[in-house]
Design a protein around this motif. Sequence first.
Motif, PDB file in Angstrom:
ATOM      1  N   THR A 286       0.812  -1.225   0.000  1.00 27.10           N
ATOM      2  CA  THR A 286       0.000   0.000   0.000  1.00 27.10           C
ATOM      3  C   THR A 286       0.843   1.273   0.000  1.00 27.10           C
ATOM      4  N   ILE A 287       2.163   1.140   0.140  1.00 32.57           N
ATOM      5  CA  ILE A 287       3.026   2.323   0.199  1.00 32.57           C
ATOM      6  C   ILE A 287       3.114   2.963  -1.181  1.00 32.57           C
ATOM      7  N   GLU A 288       2.778   4.239  -1.260  1.00 33.43           N
ATOM      8  CA  GLU A 288       2.800   4.964  -2.524  1.00 33.43           C
ATOM      9  C   GLU A 288       4.015   5.881  -2.591  1.00 33.43           C
ATOM     10  N   ASP A 289       4.235   6.465  -3.759  1.00 36.79           N
ATOM     11  CA  ASP A 289       5.335   7.414  -3.925  1.00 36.79           C
ATOM     12  C   ASP A 289       5.196   8.556  -2.919  1.00 36.79           C
ATOM     13  N   ASN A 290       6.331   9.032  -2.421  1.00 37.78           N
ATOM     14  CA  ASN A 290       6.396  10.127  -1.449  1.00 37.78           C
ATOM     15  C   ASN A 290       5.865   9.740  -0.078  1.00 37.78           C
TER      16      ASN A 290
ATOM     17  N   ALA B  24      10.387   1.400   5.155  1.00 37.62           N
ATOM     18  CA  ALA B  24      10.016   0.945   3.814  1.00 37.62           C
ATOM     19  C   ALA B  24       9.503   2.133   3.007  1.00 37.62           C
ATOM     20  N   ARG B  25      10.075   2.325   1.827  1.00 42.97           N
ATOM     21  CA  ARG B  25       9.636   3.403   0.937  1.00 42.97           C
ATOM     22  C   ARG B  25      10.052   3.074  -0.487  1.00 42.97           C
ATOM     23  N   THR B  26       9.499   3.823  -1.431  1.00 49.12           N
ATOM     24  CA  THR B  26       9.892   3.638  -2.822  1.00 49.12           C
ATOM     25  C   THR B  26      11.290   4.220  -3.018  1.00 49.12           C
ATOM     26  N   PRO B  27      12.112   3.614  -3.877  1.00 49.46           N
ATOM     27  CA  PRO B  27      13.467   4.143  -4.095  1.00 49.46           C
ATOM     28  C   PRO B  27      13.435   5.456  -4.858  1.00 49.46           C
TER      29      PRO B  27
ATOM     30  N   PRO C 228       7.446  -3.363  -5.021  1.00 45.51           N
ATOM     31  CA  PRO C 228       8.043  -2.175  -5.655  1.00 45.51           C
ATOM     32  C   PRO C 228       8.683  -1.214  -4.663  1.00 45.51           C
ATOM     33  N   VAL C 229       8.740  -1.579  -3.388  1.00 42.25           N
ATOM     34  CA  VAL C 229       9.353  -0.729  -2.370  1.00 42.25           C
ATOM     35  C   VAL C 229      10.631  -1.382  -1.857  1.00 42.25           C
TER      36      VAL C 229
ATOM     37  N   ARG D 180      17.097  10.625   6.222  1.00 41.60           N
ATOM     38  CA  ARG D 180      15.651  10.784   6.253  1.00 41.60           C
ATOM     39  C   ARG D 180      15.236  11.526   4.989  1.00 41.60           C
ATOM     40  N   VAL D 181      14.466  10.868   4.165  1.00 44.13           N
ATOM     41  CA  VAL D 181      14.129  11.398   2.850  1.00 44.13           C
ATOM     42  C   VAL D 181      12.807  12.159   2.915  1.00 44.13           C
TER      43      VAL D 181
END
Length: 238
Positions: free
Chosen positions: A64-68, A144-147, A183-184, A205-206
């Motif tokens: 469920t993690i989306e961009d940003n 967990a996040r998108t690259p 995709p993450v 920290r992005v």
Amino acid sequence: MRIKKTRFPYFATLFTCLSVFILIGLGTWQVYRLDWKNELISNLSSEYKKDAARYPLDFKTLLTIEDNNLKRGFITGQFDFSKEITVGPRRFKGKFGYDVITPFKLQGGGTILVDRGWMETSDSIILNRKKTWRTGKVSLVGTARTPKVPWDFGPRNAPSKNLWIYLDPDEIAVSKNLPDLLPVVFYLDETAATQNDRIISSTERVFPNNNHLMYAIFWYSMAIVLLYIYYLRFWRNR
């Protein structure tokens, strides 16, 4: 003496009004974007402050993690070191090295790439000879996040040569035969790194760029400048 009448500048007035309307619209859109981005950054800051060790992350949650966006927590499963890759080169404190990326089979199904951290070039050469890996079932704490999206005009990955400049889960899934790859990417916390591997976990920290206030001021300023030019040209000497 007969005074010559000046024709009303219909075309210039229409052009100016239309342009000012568009410029104000662009500025207002940036204000809305500013509100959205401030809320997003606030949510990310709150997420970073979480005690990740208390929040389990499974395949469905990670999907469920989306961009940003990102999620802090822990994952449980097993490393697949046979498909490990290094991504880079990356510069860290004046030295060149590579990010160590290892597929991780999640308990309950699915696979996620784990960024174990940065390793100096001299160490990455002997990476496959190390006997200090944690095998078997383990739990990892991190984010967990998108690259990050690669620069459009930068060098590209060469999967056929196992050369990776940036993280692209889709490319890695095909190259390493990982059909259930998410995709993450899961970035290990500093305390979760394998100390004996001489790997330095990322503490970055992005946050997304937030320049919308500057853009809004620019567009509103352009509208004011255009109105002033119109006044100087057509109305000041009337």
